[in-house]
Design a protein around this motif. Sequence first.
Motif, PDB file in Angstrom:
ATOM      1  N   ARG A 171      35.588  35.046  25.578  1.00 57.00           N
ATOM      2  CA  ARG A 171      36.413  35.595  26.658  1.00 57.00           C
ATOM      3  C   ARG A 171      35.852  36.943  27.129  1.00 57.00           C
ATOM      4  O   ARG A 171      35.847  37.245  28.326  1.00 57.00           O
ATOM      5  CB  ARG A 171      37.872  35.720  26.203  1.00 57.00           C
ATOM      6  N   THR A 172      35.377  37.742  26.170  1.00 49.98           N
ATOM      7  CA  THR A 172      34.763  39.018  26.525  1.00 49.98           C
ATOM      8  C   THR A 172      33.490  38.799  27.327  1.00 49.98           C
ATOM      9  O   THR A 172      33.212  39.525  28.294  1.00 49.98           O
ATOM     10  CB  THR A 172      34.470  39.842  25.265  1.00 49.98           C
ATOM     11  N   TYR A 173      32.716  37.769  26.938  1.00 47.81           N
ATOM     12  CA  TYR A 173      31.489  37.442  27.683  1.00 47.81           C
ATOM     13  C   TYR A 173      31.822  37.127  29.141  1.00 47.81           C
ATOM     14  O   TYR A 173      31.192  37.644  30.070  1.00 47.81           O
ATOM     15  CB  TYR A 173      30.786  36.247  27.036  1.00 47.81           C
ATOM     16  N   LEU A 175      34.473  37.935  30.885  1.00 48.81           N
ATOM     17  CA  LEU A 175      34.975  39.125  31.566  1.00 48.81           C
ATOM     18  C   LEU A 175      33.828  40.048  31.949  1.00 48.81           C
ATOM     19  O   LEU A 175      33.764  40.552  33.078  1.00 48.81           O
ATOM     20  CB  LEU A 175      35.981  39.848  30.670  1.00 48.81           C
ATOM     21  N   ASN A 176      32.900  40.258  31.023  1.00 50.38           N
ATOM     22  CA  ASN A 176      31.765  41.142  31.297  1.00 50.38           C
ATOM     23  C   ASN A 176      30.883  40.597  32.416  1.00 50.38           C
ATOM     24  O   ASN A 176      30.386  41.372  33.251  1.00 50.38           O
ATOM     25  CB  ASN A 176      30.937  41.350  30.025  1.00 50.38           C
ATOM     26  N   ARG A 177      30.681  39.285  32.449  1.00 53.98           N
ATOM     27  CA  ARG A 177      29.865  38.701  33.509  1.00 53.98           C
ATOM     28  C   ARG A 177      30.562  38.830  34.866  1.00 53.98           C
ATOM     29  O   ARG A 177      29.906  39.032  35.897  1.00 53.98           O
ATOM     30  CB  ARG A 177      29.564  37.223  33.214  1.00 53.98           C
ATOM     31  N   LEU A 178      31.891  38.710  34.877  1.00 52.71           N
ATOM     32  CA  LEU A 178      32.631  38.877  36.120  1.00 52.71           C
ATOM     33  C   LEU A 178      32.512  40.310  36.631  1.00 52.71           C
ATOM     34  O   LEU A 178      32.286  40.544  37.826  1.00 52.71           O
ATOM     35  CB  LEU A 178      34.098  38.505  35.892  1.00 52.71           C
ATOM     36  N   ILE A 179      32.651  41.262  35.713  1.00 51.65           N
ATOM     37  CA  ILE A 179      32.509  42.673  36.079  1.00 51.65           C
ATOM     38  C   ILE A 179      31.084  42.956  36.562  1.00 51.65           C
ATOM     39  O   ILE A 179      30.861  43.663  37.553  1.00 51.65           O
ATOM     40  CB  ILE A 179      32.876  43.573  34.885  1.00 51.65           C
ATOM     41  N   GLU A 180      30.104  42.381  35.865  1.00 54.57           N
ATOM     42  CA  GLU A 180      28.701  42.564  36.253  1.00 54.57           C
ATOM     43  C   GLU A 180      28.440  41.982  37.645  1.00 54.57           C
ATOM     44  O   GLU A 180      27.696  42.562  38.446  1.00 54.57           O
ATOM     45  CB  GLU A 180      27.809  41.868  35.216  1.00 54.57           C
ATOM     46  N   LEU A 192      40.160  38.890  39.314  1.00 50.82           N
ATOM     47  CA  LEU A 192      40.452  38.152  38.095  1.00 50.82           C
ATOM     48  C   LEU A 192      41.885  37.659  38.221  1.00 50.82           C
ATOM     49  O   LEU A 192      42.835  38.430  38.114  1.00 50.82           O
ATOM     50  CB  LEU A 192      40.292  39.051  36.862  1.00 50.82           C
ATOM     51  N   LYS A 193      42.053  36.359  38.491  1.00 46.91           N
ATOM     52  CA  LYS A 193      43.388  35.777  38.688  1.00 46.91           C
ATOM     53  C   LYS A 193      43.964  35.386  37.335  1.00 46.91           C
ATOM     54  O   LYS A 193      43.447  34.511  36.640  1.00 46.91           O
ATOM     55  CB  LYS A 193      43.296  34.552  39.602  1.00 46.91           C
ATOM     56  N   LEU A 194      45.065  36.044  36.958  1.00 47.13           N
ATOM     57  CA  LEU A 194      45.690  35.841  35.658  1.00 47.13           C
ATOM     58  C   LEU A 194      46.879  34.897  35.765  1.00 47.13           C
ATOM     59  O   LEU A 194      47.610  34.902  36.768  1.00 47.13           O
ATOM     60  CB  LEU A 194      46.120  37.186  35.082  1.00 47.13           C
ATOM     61  N   LYS A 212      44.321  42.545  28.504  1.00 44.39           N
ATOM     62  CA  LYS A 212      44.165  43.350  27.290  1.00 44.39           C
ATOM     63  C   LYS A 212      42.689  43.639  27.031  1.00 44.39           C
ATOM     64  O   LYS A 212      42.310  44.766  26.675  1.00 44.39           O
ATOM     65  CB  LYS A 212      44.778  42.614  26.098  1.00 44.39           C
ATOM     66  N   LEU A 213      41.836  42.639  27.222  1.00 48.65           N
ATOM     67  CA  LEU A 213      40.396  42.825  27.005  1.00 48.65           C
ATOM     68  C   LEU A 213      39.798  43.793  28.021  1.00 48.65           C
ATOM     69  O   LEU A 213      38.785  44.449  27.739  1.00 48.65           O
ATOM     70  CB  LEU A 213      39.677  41.475  27.097  1.00 48.65           C
ATOM     71  N   ALA A 214      40.419  43.891  29.185  1.00 45.04           N
ATOM     72  CA  ALA A 214      39.893  44.773  30.229  1.00 45.04           C
ATOM     73  C   ALA A 214      40.297  46.227  30.036  1.00 45.04           C
ATOM     74  O   ALA A 214      39.725  47.120  30.687  1.00 45.04           O
ATOM     75  CB  ALA A 214      40.373  44.289  31.595  1.00 45.04           C
ATOM     76  N   GLN A 215      41.256  46.474  29.151  1.00 44.80           N
ATOM     77  CA  GLN A 215      41.715  47.844  28.934  1.00 44.80           C
ATOM     78  C   GLN A 215      40.576  48.719  28.416  1.00 44.80           C
ATOM     79  O   GLN A 215      39.856  48.341  27.498  1.00 44.80           O
ATOM     80  CB  GLN A 215      42.884  47.869  27.937  1.00 44.80           C
TER      81      GLN A 215
END
Length: 412
Positions: A171-173, A175-180, A192-194, A212-215
């Motif tokens: 999940r962190t991977y 999220l990081n790729r989306l941010i990148e 990021l649609k939750l 939570k992971l994005a905090q």
Amino acid sequence: MPDIRLDGYLLRGRATPTARQLREVGVHADSLREVTAVEFLRAMDREAEEQYDVLVLALVGGGVQAMLHGLRHVWGERAERPVVVTGYVGVVYEKLADGLLLRHGADIVLANSRQDADRFRDVYEGVGADASSVTEVALPFLGGKPYTGEHEPYTVVFAAQPSVPETRKDRTYLLNRLIEHARKHPEREVLLKLRSRPGEHTTHIEELPYQKLAQGKDLPANFSLVYGHMGEVLDRTDLLVTVSSTAALEALHRRVPTVVLSDLGIREALGNHHFVGSGCLASWDQLDAGHRPVPDEQWVARQGVAAGGTPSEGGSYERAFDAARERITELLARPGGLPPLNPYYTTETAPGYLPGILARHHLGPDGAPLPGAPASDKAPGPVRQIVRRAARGAYRHGVQRVAPVIRRMGEL
């Protein structure tokens, strides 16, 4: 069109929908109350009350099976009873046989596509169960304006899922790729649609919510988290990205460019294997480089999306539910009424499985309430409501915070 009355019963549990989630459904009930399984069955047994024509069991498989046996117990041989309808809302990519057999016994089991209808009948016929209940429809939440071209700014939406992928690492991977991706394309808006706000749950438990992971992360200005109705988000979407969410089918129906990620592999555990042959599988590397997917029209048609074009294009989606309406009308007009509910699972066919499913809802093997089953018809008082909310909060805290810590400790 005759007047229709809609009464809603919310089965009390960890996934009882919140007021916000109910509002987003867009269908407003004339009455709505939260009940235990036994309270619901008692309400269905009251002959003095107005007879329902149709009863929709919108539950997970175990809940459907328990209610079918409970209703069989309270209705007995009664021929004047509602038509019982159930099915799936979304992509059926796991537990196909298990989920289907837990739904067997309803008068109508809705299949959301031609492909699903074929698979459902194969499962029922393969175990010697009656498959006449399977009725092909389409996903009930499709629609909206068809995609006509890029927005300003160009908008990329990642549709999150509560349980796929499961691990913190994966999940962190994502999220990081989306941010990148947002950093590499500052001219784009990246959303990021939750699925749920903090403290809410859907059918699937979310132990590691993305918010939570994005905090604490340094998020670019063109990156944001959004909630709300998926259809409203798709109104401004130019590229929908997901692992295996039903949102992909919503987007494909509206002709929104759609990508199902292959970064974590194409695996049954992720559900993206369902999209093999769709033309939508791609990786973040490809998306960063500007890849635009082209869906396979035959695959899309078999999924019941964009069948013959969107409704606004004169397509057939708006007629996709005619077969279900006709089937309900036929059953209601059946001479002599309806036969007793007849689930495939009984104490004879599944003696080591069925009793446990029924016991979770305080029902015995015959569908009758067990001694001591909660069945109060009185509305809970303020103290009880506070205690109930606190208990749910403690449960969710345990799921989202305590359980992951214990799991990590076990991996040391």
